[in-house]
Design a protein around this motif. Structure first.
Motif, mmCIF file in Angstrom:
data_model
loop_
_atom_site.group_PDB
_atom_site.id
_atom_site.type_symbol
_atom_site.label_atom_id
_atom_site.label_comp_id
_atom_site.label_asym_id
_atom_site.label_seq_id
_atom_site.Cartn_x
_atom_site.Cartn_y
_atom_site.Cartn_z
ATOM 1 N N UNK A 26 21.914 12.588 -18.397
ATOM 2 C CA UNK A 26 22.061 14.039 -18.523
ATOM 3 C C UNK A 26 23.415 14.448 -17.957
ATOM 4 N N UNK A 27 24.169 15.225 -18.732
ATOM 5 C CA UNK A 27 25.471 15.694 -18.249
ATOM 6 C C UNK A 27 25.673 17.175 -18.561
ATOM 7 N N UNK A 28 24.573 17.914 -18.497
ATOM 8 C CA UNK A 28 24.680 19.345 -18.770
ATOM 9 C C UNK A 28 24.883 19.657 -20.234
ATOM 10 N N UNK A 29 24.416 18.773 -21.128
ATOM 11 C CA UNK A 29 24.526 18.909 -22.597
ATOM 12 C C UNK A 29 25.973 18.788 -23.077
ATOM 13 N N UNK A 30 26.843 18.273 -22.234
ATOM 14 C CA UNK A 30 28.242 18.122 -22.636
ATOM 15 C C UNK A 30 28.397 17.142 -23.787
ATOM 16 N N UNK A 47 21.729 7.373 -10.506
ATOM 17 C CA UNK A 47 22.696 8.113 -9.701
ATOM 18 C C UNK A 47 22.644 9.587 -10.090
ATOM 19 N N UNK A 48 22.447 10.436 -9.146
ATOM 20 C CA UNK A 48 22.396 11.878 -9.372
ATOM 21 C C UNK A 48 23.546 12.524 -8.614
ATOM 22 N N UNK A 49 24.401 13.178 -9.381
ATOM 23 C CA UNK A 49 25.562 13.849 -8.795
ATOM 24 C C UNK A 49 25.364 15.354 -8.948
ATOM 25 N N UNK A 84 23.872 19.306 -12.670
ATOM 26 C CA UNK A 84 23.862 17.943 -12.120
ATOM 27 C C UNK A 84 24.115 16.907 -13.215
ATOM 28 N N UNK A 85 24.601 15.762 -12.779
ATOM 29 C CA UNK A 85 24.872 14.666 -13.717
ATOM 30 C C UNK A 85 24.023 13.472 -13.306
ATOM 31 N N UNK A 86 23.220 12.993 -14.239
ATOM 32 C CA UNK A 86 22.322 11.865 -13.968
ATOM 33 C C UNK A 86 22.737 10.677 -14.804
ATOM 34 N N UNK A 87 22.985 9.560 -14.150
ATOM 35 C CA UNK A 87 23.373 8.338 -14.854
ATOM 36 C C UNK A 87 22.492 7.185 -14.396
#
Length: 449
Positions: A113-117, A323-325, A294-297
């Motif tokens: 997930x990257x905020x729908x980017x 990883x959650x940023x 947030x960015x989830x990888x």
């Protein structure tokens, strides 16, 4: 196959131009322009990068995969020495040691997930590609119409040159006639001098018109990407297509012009391109706003280490991670990017609205020009006939001595003016017939590709 034939035709034409005088028709000129137009070629080249951008945007949804391997060798050599322990000497022998290391690993990362980017980036890439495709087709239409305009301008100037040259011949014949009549005492010396002035003016008009022809020719050759010093001729006779246009009542064909404006929005390729640009600017807003989320990888890796090659995969390490940023404060940089993207989107929307007004203006003005050109064509055609008949009458009367030279000169001037107006009206009507199609977005260029 068609493109190959066009390239083959271009090579033949260029080879012919370099070796001998070659006549260029309107179709030849359009095909040359489509092949050599710099802006068109640059825009077509941009399509490759746009297509690559779409592929890269799809790649953002896929996990990355990487492999790593290393080999290391160390050799440690220590010289022999004597060490004293409690006063007793001990001999330390020379020591040599070697070590080897083997490492192999595979790792993979994926954005969850990257905020729908990633979705917005894919949409932006597709919109950019569609916008460029429509822009390429519009530039083709623009190139065709610009070639038509320049070509018919050259034809018009060439035909006007013929009128001027015809006038020189007439004035020359009249000068010889008056000169002979003056010798016989049937014409005054003032008439002879007046006719000599008219002949000189006619010759000056030919010189000036010749210059206009060369300007129009150079303008066309430069647009076609050809050498202006080359020896080229152009087809100036009216073709069947042009004669059918002159005979058609185009005013009747476009009488419902206001109703066709809405269709123009669906047909105008530059308008479609601009709409995709607007959609792309909205995608940029979503991309900028993703910085607030947030960015989830996720990550996955495998590795193995050994001092011996044959034992490399006996010891293994597996790892999986998330990883959650979470952005908390970024110095207002994200808000700034969002605001910039929003302003750009608003500007794109203004450009769309401005283009809509421009399309309406172009269509309306083109239709009014069409009506004026149609009326001018009809009136000027009648004027040519009337002026020609009057010139014949005045010429006959002057030859018989029943009228003044001034009346003959006025009649001749009226005839030249009427002929000039008729030629201008003819080619203006032909150009406008293509211009209104161009502004409506229905100018067919497929036969030239």
């Amino acid at each position: 196959m068609v493109k190959k034939m066009n390239v083959f035709l271009l090579i033949i034409l260029l080879f012919g131009f370099s070796s001998a005088q070659t006549k260029i028709t309107l179709n030849d000129a359009i095909k040359l322009a489509l092949q050599k137009n710099t802006i068109l070629n640059q825009t077509e080249n941009n399509l490759s990068s746009q297509e690559s951008g779409v592929t890269a945007a799809y790649g953002n949804f896929l996990p990355s995969l990487g492999a790593f391997a290393s080999w290391g060798w160390d050799r440690n050599e220590q010289a022999g020495s004597i060490r004293y322990i409690n006063g007793v000497p001990f001999n330390i022998p020379k020591i040599t040691s070697e070590t080897r290391s083997y490492i192999a690993s595979v790792n993979s990362d994926i954005t969850l997930f990257d905020g729908l980017s990633n979705f917005a980036n894919l949409s932006y890439a597709k919109n950019s590609l569609s916008s460029t495709k429509f822009l390429v087709e519009f530039i083709k239409q623009q190139t065709v119409f610009n070639t038509i305009s320049r070509y018919y301008n050259l034809v018009t100037q060439t035909e006007l040159l013929k009128v001027r040259e015809e006038n020189v011949k007439k004035q020359g014949i009249n000068f010889k006639t008056i000169e002979e009549k003056n010798r016989l005492g049937a014409a005054t010396l003032a008439d002879l001098y007046q006719q000599q002035v008219e002949l000189g003016n006619a010759e000056l008009q030919v010189i000036n018109q010749n210059l206009e022809v060369q300007k129009a020719k150079n303008n066309l050759l430069i647009f076609l990407g050809l050498d202006v010093t080359g020896d080229y001729t152009f087809e100036t006779e009216l073709t069947g297509r042009e004669e059918s246009i002159l005979a058609a009542d185009l005013e009747e064909d476009y009488k419902n012009i206001q109703e066709r404006i809405s269709d123009a929005y669906n047909n105008r390729l530059d308008y479609k391109s601009k709409l995709y640009e607007l959609e792309g600017s909205l995608n940029q807003i979503t991309i900028a706003r993703s910085g607030h989320f947030p960015r989830l990888t996720g990550s996955l890796s495998f590795s193995s280490y050994s001092n011996k090659y044959e034992d490399l995969f006996k010891s293994k390490t597996y790892s999986v991670g998330l990883n959650l940023n979470i952005p908390i404060f970024s110095g207002f940089s994200v808000s700034n990017r969002v605001q910039i993207a929003e302003v750009q989107a608003m500007n794109k929307e203004l450009e769309v609205r401005e283009l809509e007004r421009k399309i309406k203006q172009e269509i309306n003005e083109s239709y009014l020009s069409l009506i004026a050109a149609k009326k001018s064509l009809s009136v000027s055609e009648k004027n040519v006939y009337a002026a020609e008949e009057r010139l014949k009458i005045e010429q006959e009367r002057y030859n018989l001595g029943s009228s003044k030279l001034l009346d003959l000169l006025i009649a001749n001037s009226s005839y030249i003016t009427a002929k000039t107006d008729y030629l201008n009206a003819q080619y203006s009507y032909i150009i406008i017939s293509d211009q209104i199609k161009y502004y409506l977005g229905i100018l067919d260029i497929t036969k030239y590709e």
